[in-house]
Design a protein around this motif. Structure first.
Motif, PDB file in Angstrom:
ATOM      1  N   MET A   1       0.851  -1.170   0.000  1.00  0.00           N
ATOM      2  CA  MET A   1       0.000   0.000   0.000  1.00  0.00           C
ATOM      3  C   MET A   1       0.896   1.233   0.000  1.00  0.00           C
ATOM      4  SD  MET A   1      -2.858   1.207   2.748  1.00  0.00           S
ATOM      5  CE  MET A   1      -3.795  -0.264   2.578  1.00  0.00           C
ATOM      6  N   LEU A   2       0.700   2.070  -0.979  1.00  0.00           N
ATOM      7  CA  LEU A   2       1.536   3.257  -1.090  1.00  0.00           C
ATOM      8  C   LEU A   2       1.027   4.443  -0.282  1.00  0.00           C
ATOM      9  CD1 LEU A   2       2.478   3.311  -4.865  1.00  0.00           C
ATOM     10  CD2 LEU A   2       3.846   2.569  -2.933  1.00  0.00           C
ATOM     11  N   ASN A   3      -0.227   4.447   0.062  1.00  0.00           N
ATOM     12  CA  ASN A   3      -0.769   5.614   0.757  1.00  0.00           C
ATOM     13  C   ASN A   3      -1.433   5.276   2.098  1.00  0.00           C
ATOM     14  OD1 ASN A   3      -2.843   4.248  -0.509  1.00  0.00           O
ATOM     15  ND2 ASN A   3      -4.068   6.075  -0.811  1.00  0.00           N
ATOM     16  N   PRO A   4      -0.736   4.572   2.997  1.00  0.00           N
ATOM     17  CA  PRO A   4      -1.367   4.235   4.275  1.00  0.00           C
ATOM     18  C   PRO A   4      -1.722   5.475   5.084  1.00  0.00           C
ATOM     19  CG  PRO A   4       0.973   3.728   4.350  1.00  0.00           C
ATOM     20  CD  PRO A   4       0.641   4.094   2.924  1.00  0.00           C
ATOM     21  N   ASP A   5      -0.942   6.547   4.954  1.00  0.00           N
ATOM     22  CA  ASP A   5      -1.249   7.769   5.687  1.00  0.00           C
ATOM     23  C   ASP A   5      -2.550   8.394   5.182  1.00  0.00           C
ATOM     24  OD1 ASP A   5      -0.018   8.337   3.226  1.00  0.00           O
ATOM     25  OD2 ASP A   5       0.823  10.225   3.947  1.00  0.00           O
ATOM     26  N   GLY A   6      -2.824   8.277   3.888  1.00  0.00           N
ATOM     27  CA  GLY A   6      -4.069   8.804   3.338  1.00  0.00           C
ATOM     28  C   GLY A   6      -5.253   7.904   3.623  1.00  0.00           C
ATOM     29  N   VAL A   7      -5.037   6.596   3.574  1.00  0.00           N
ATOM     30  CA  VAL A   7      -6.120   5.639   3.808  1.00  0.00           C
ATOM     31  C   VAL A   7      -6.672   5.784   5.220  1.00  0.00           C
ATOM     32  CG1 VAL A   7      -6.640   3.169   4.063  1.00  0.00           C
ATOM     33  CG2 VAL A   7      -5.369   3.978   2.076  1.00  0.00           C
ATOM     34  N   ILE A   8      -5.799   6.025   6.165  1.00  0.00           N
ATOM     35  CA  ILE A   8      -6.251   6.105   7.555  1.00  0.00           C
ATOM     36  C   ILE A   8      -7.202   7.281   7.780  1.00  0.00           C
ATOM     37  CG2 ILE A   8      -4.413   7.515   8.558  1.00  0.00           C
ATOM     38  CD1 ILE A   8      -4.572   4.909  10.656  1.00  0.00           C
ATOM     39  N   VAL A   9      -7.141   8.298   6.908  1.00  0.00           N
ATOM     40  CA  VAL A   9      -8.080   9.426   7.027  1.00  0.00           C
ATOM     41  C   VAL A   9      -9.189   9.359   5.981  1.00  0.00           C
ATOM     42  CG1 VAL A   9      -6.412  10.969   8.126  1.00  0.00           C
ATOM     43  CG2 VAL A   9      -6.628  10.965   5.635  1.00  0.00           C
ATOM     44  N   GLY A  10      -9.279   8.218   5.249  1.00  0.00           N
ATOM     45  CA  GLY A  10     -10.380   8.015   4.320  1.00  0.00           C
ATOM     46  C   GLY A  10     -10.091   8.294   2.859  1.00  0.00           C
ATOM     47  N   ASN A  11      -8.862   8.614   2.517  1.00  0.00           N
ATOM     48  CA  ASN A  11      -8.523   8.863   1.105  1.00  0.00           C
ATOM     49  C   ASN A  11      -8.351   7.545   0.364  1.00  0.00           C
ATOM     50  OD1 ASN A  11      -8.428  11.526   1.829  1.00  0.00           O
ATOM     51  ND2 ASN A  11      -6.208  11.684   1.774  1.00  0.00           N
ATOM     52  N   ASN A  12      -8.833   7.483  -0.864  1.00  0.00           N
ATOM     53  CA  ASN A  12      -8.649   6.287  -1.678  1.00  0.00           C
ATOM     54  C   ASN A  12      -7.327   6.308  -2.424  1.00  0.00           C
ATOM     55  OD1 ASN A  12     -11.125   5.137  -1.051  1.00  0.00           O
ATOM     56  ND2 ASN A  12     -12.168   6.260  -2.653  1.00  0.00           N
ATOM     57  N   ARG A  13      -7.007   7.424  -3.052  1.00  0.00           N
ATOM     58  CA  ARG A  13      -5.837   7.491  -3.924  1.00  0.00           C
ATOM     59  C   ARG A  13      -4.777   8.467  -3.434  1.00  0.00           C
ATOM     60  NH1 ARG A  13      -8.207   7.317  -9.967  1.00  0.00           N
ATOM     61  NH2 ARG A  13      -6.172   8.168 -10.405  1.00  0.00           N
ATOM     62  N   CYS A  14      -5.127   9.332  -2.541  1.00  0.00           N
ATOM     63  CA  CYS A  14      -4.213  10.416  -2.159  1.00  0.00           C
ATOM     64  C   CYS A  14      -3.506  10.132  -0.842  1.00  0.00           C
ATOM     65  CB  CYS A  14      -4.984  11.722  -2.028  1.00  0.00           C
ATOM     66  SG  CYS A  14      -5.742  12.252  -3.564  1.00  0.00           S
ATOM     67  N   SER A  15      -2.314  10.669  -0.753  1.00  0.00           N
ATOM     68  CA  SER A  15      -1.569  10.607   0.502  1.00  0.00           C
ATOM     69  C   SER A  15      -2.172  11.630   1.463  1.00  0.00           C
ATOM     70  CB  SER A  15      -0.100  10.926   0.246  1.00  0.00           C
ATOM     71  OG  SER A  15       0.036  12.268  -0.191  1.00  0.00           O
ATOM     72  N   LEU A  16      -1.645  11.688   2.655  1.00  0.00           N
ATOM     73  CA  LEU A  16      -2.123  12.640   3.650  1.00  0.00           C
ATOM     74  C   LEU A  16      -1.934  14.079   3.168  1.00  0.00           C
ATOM     75  CD1 LEU A  16      -3.391  12.823   6.438  1.00  0.00           C
ATOM     76  CD2 LEU A  16      -1.106  12.819   7.419  1.00  0.00           C
ATOM     77  N   THR A  17      -0.940  14.308   2.322  1.00  0.00           N
ATOM     78  CA  THR A  17      -0.697  15.649   1.790  1.00  0.00           C
ATOM     79  C   THR A  17      -1.612  15.991   0.616  1.00  0.00           C
ATOM     80  OG1 THR A  17       1.030  14.837   0.309  1.00  0.00           O
ATOM     81  CG2 THR A  17       1.734  15.623   2.481  1.00  0.00           C
ATOM     82  N   GLY A  18      -2.488  15.043   0.242  1.00  0.00           N
ATOM     83  CA  GLY A  18      -3.420  15.303  -0.852  1.00  0.00           C
ATOM     84  C   GLY A  18      -2.857  15.001  -2.222  1.00  0.00           C
ATOM     85  N   ARG A  19      -1.701  14.371  -2.293  1.00  0.00           N
ATOM     86  CA  ARG A  19      -1.089  14.021  -3.580  1.00  0.00           C
ATOM     87  C   ARG A  19      -1.645  12.697  -4.086  1.00  0.00           C
ATOM     88  NH1 ARG A  19       2.096  18.326  -5.086  1.00  0.00           N
ATOM     89  NH2 ARG A  19       3.284  19.085  -3.342  1.00  0.00           N
ATOM     90  N   ASP A  20      -2.116  12.669  -5.318  1.00  0.00           N
ATOM     91  CA  ASP A  20      -2.615  11.452  -5.946  1.00  0.00           C
ATOM     92  C   ASP A  20      -1.411  10.619  -6.371  1.00  0.00           C
ATOM     93  OD1 ASP A  20      -3.770   9.449  -7.441  1.00  0.00           O
ATOM     94  OD2 ASP A  20      -5.023  10.788  -8.623  1.00  0.00           O
ATOM     95  N   LEU A  21      -1.231   9.465  -5.729  1.00  0.00           N
ATOM     96  CA  LEU A  21      -0.059   8.632  -6.000  1.00  0.00           C
ATOM     97  C   LEU A  21      -0.255   7.731  -7.208  1.00  0.00           C
ATOM     98  CD1 LEU A  21       0.760   7.615  -2.334  1.00  0.00           C
ATOM     99  CD2 LEU A  21       1.721   9.491  -3.664  1.00  0.00           C
ATOM    100  N   ASN A  22      -1.463   7.659  -7.718  1.00  0.00           N
ATOM    101  CA  ASN A  22      -1.735   6.813  -8.867  1.00  0.00           C
ATOM    102  C   ASN A  22      -1.173   7.465 -10.132  1.00  0.00           C
ATOM    103  OD1 ASN A  22      -2.779   4.504  -9.994  1.00  0.00           O
ATOM    104  ND2 ASN A  22      -4.769   5.399 -10.395  1.00  0.00           N
TER     105      ASN A  22
END
Length: 101
Positions: free
Chosen positions: A1-22
């Motif tokens: 999982m590339l965005n565990p920091d984003g997933v924990i706050v409910g993001n599907n594709r984005c990191s915690l900083t709001g960057r789309d990692l896809n």
């Protein structure tokens, strides 16, 4: 999982900083996309040490259940096309209720 920091706050594709990692694999900047940069570094090291037979990029969908696999065609080695299709087919045959083709 590339965005565990984003997933924990409910993001599907984005990191915690709001960057789309896809789809950030071609022009990646270490400071902007650190998870992608480190993943690419790890893959390079593994390829040098022992080689890689397969890399899976599994995705979830925001509106659909289960998982799907999107594969890229290897244009450099056309004779491996069948090999690229076997793994998704095996997953589907063994878990058709969870893996869509």
């Amino acid at each position: 999982m590339l965005n565990p920091d984003g997933v924990i706050v409910g993001n599907n594709r984005c990191s915690l900083t709001g960057r789309d990692l896809n789809r950030q694999y071609r022009t990646v900047i270490r400071e902007t996309y650190p998870p992608v940069w480190h993943t690419k570094l790890m893959i390079r090291r593994l390829m040098e040490e022992s080689g890689i037979e397969m890399y899976c990029d599994l995705h979830a969908h925001s509106r659909k259940h289960n998982v799907f696999i999107y594969g890229c065609e290897n244009r450099r080695t056309a004779d491996r096309r069948l090999q690229e299709q076997v793994f998704p087919l095996m997953l589907h045959k063994n878990a058709a209720d969870k893996v869509a083709l």
